[in-house]
Enzyme design. Structure first.
Site, mmCIF file in Angstrom:
data_model
loop_
_atom_site.group_PDB
_atom_site.id
_atom_site.type_symbol
_atom_site.label_atom_id
_atom_site.label_comp_id
_atom_site.label_asym_id
_atom_site.label_seq_id
_atom_site.Cartn_x
_atom_site.Cartn_y
_atom_site.Cartn_z
ATOM 1 N N HIS A 185 0.830 -1.209 0.000
ATOM 2 C CA HIS A 185 0.000 0.000 0.000
ATOM 3 C C HIS A 185 0.861 1.254 0.000
ATOM 4 C CE1 HIS A 185 -2.779 3.148 1.194
ATOM 5 N NE2 HIS A 185 -3.704 2.379 0.665
ATOM 6 N N GLU A 215 1.079 4.147 -2.802
ATOM 7 C CA GLU A 215 0.958 5.501 -2.270
ATOM 8 C C GLU A 215 2.277 6.185 -1.915
ATOM 9 O OE1 GLU A 215 -1.963 6.886 -2.171
ATOM 10 O OE2 GLU A 215 -3.472 5.304 -1.958
ATOM 11 N N HIS A 247 -7.400 -1.368 -4.716
ATOM 12 C CA HIS A 247 -6.044 -1.083 -5.219
ATOM 13 C C HIS A 247 -5.580 -2.182 -6.166
ATOM 14 C CE1 HIS A 247 -5.300 2.502 -2.975
ATOM 15 N NE2 HIS A 247 -5.464 1.921 -1.798
HETATM 16 CO CO CO Z 1 -5.557 2.940 -0.024
#
Ligand code: CO
Length: 301
Positions: A185, A215, A247
């Site tokens: 993530h 991210e 995602h």
């Molecule tokens: Co997220």
């Protein structure tokens, strides 16, 4: 999000204020017989980030089933830590509890000790929030007597080494010219460094396994030149998240120009997505359960 600028003390107070009206009605009978301590009643609360993708829920269910099998005497409850996901699900008539709501309900049901297990990958913001929530509940008069919190997947050096082993065990076989690219993530929280530590542990065993994050760093842009340098023509894309949710389906495998699959194609690298969350990998789920076992033991202290 509006809570973020407030100091921690205010946030804890707010949490307590939110949870008390829920916990009070059933705490009342206890107050009547002051001085008499209720016998211990233990339970487990699993806290996932959550997902709005219906088929991704099976990965969370799989971890829950492992928890129920590992602790047959302890009721297992579930909460979602993401407010965005909870709001979305509530709008669809499929509301999920926040960690605070779940703990308040457990206190109201007469639970006195709860082992909370974070189903997150790294000890980032979601994990710190769970810790703060647990501490607030423990500090509340007539609240839960003990609330322990199990660490996320990639916490200590030993945890990261075990996670690397478990991940290596299920990754697709890759021939010369092929690689595996894990999608973590990523966060601007300092715990993002856990991904680099995992990368190092994986490289000790296999130089053709890479990890990038959606991210934060390393991003896909940092990995593509390395894939090219090594002459990689094809990568298997694998989510390094408890679920293969939004995602994985969109940022990783989606058809949009900015998905990882599209960006790799543009760089001349074919890709094959593997849309399975870590929770559905029994060896990885077992690591979260090991951490839960430590949290349950902590209740004995
Ligand atoms: Co997220």
């Amino acid at each position: 999000m509006r809570l973020l600028p407030f100091p921690l003390a205010f946030r804890l107070l707010l949490l307590a204020a939110l949870a008390l009206p829920l916990a009070l009605p059933l705490a009342m009978p206890d107050m009547a017989q002051a001085g008499h301590k209720a016998p211990d009643k233990r339970g487990i609360l699993l806290v996932a980030f959550g997902t709005s993708v219906p088929e991704a829920v099976q990965a969370i269910d799989a971890i829950r089933q492992q928890a129920e099998a590992a602790f047959p005497g302890l009721p297992v409850r579930l909460a979602y830590s993401s407010r965005i996901i909870r709001d979305k699900l509530a709008g669809e008539g499929a509301a999920k509890k926040s960690p605070a709501q779940a703990l308040a309900d457990m206190a109201a049901e007469g639970f006195t000790e709860v082992a909370v297990q974070s189903l997150h990958s790294i000890p980032g913001r979601e994990y710190s929030d769970i810790k703060a929530t647990a501490e607030a509940f423990q500090a509340m008069p007539k609240g839960l007597r003990k609330v322990s919190v199990g660490r996320p997947l990639l916490y200590s050096h030993a945890d990261i080494a075990k996670a690397a082993e478990a991940v290596l065990g299920f990754l697709p076989g890759h021939k010369k010219g092929e690689a595996v690219l894990l999608m973590g993530h990523g966060t601007d929280h300092p715990a993002n460094a856990a991904y680099a530590a995992l990368q190092l542990a994986l490289w000790k065993r296999d130089q053709n396994i890479f990890i990038a994050t959606v991210e934060d760093t390393p991003g896909l842009g940092e990995v593509i030149p390395e894939l090219k340098r090594q002459g990689i023509r094809k990568v298997f894309l694998v989510p390094m998240m408890s679920v293969a949710g939004d995602h994985a389906h969109n940022d990783m495998a989606g058809k949009e120009d900015d998905s990882w699959a599209s960006r790799l194609t543009a760089a001349g690298i074919r890709s094959e997505p593997v849309l399975v969350g870590l929770g559905s990998r029994p060896a990885v789920a077992a690591l979260w359960i090991d951490h839960l076992r430590d949290a349950v033991k902590e209740l004995d202290r």
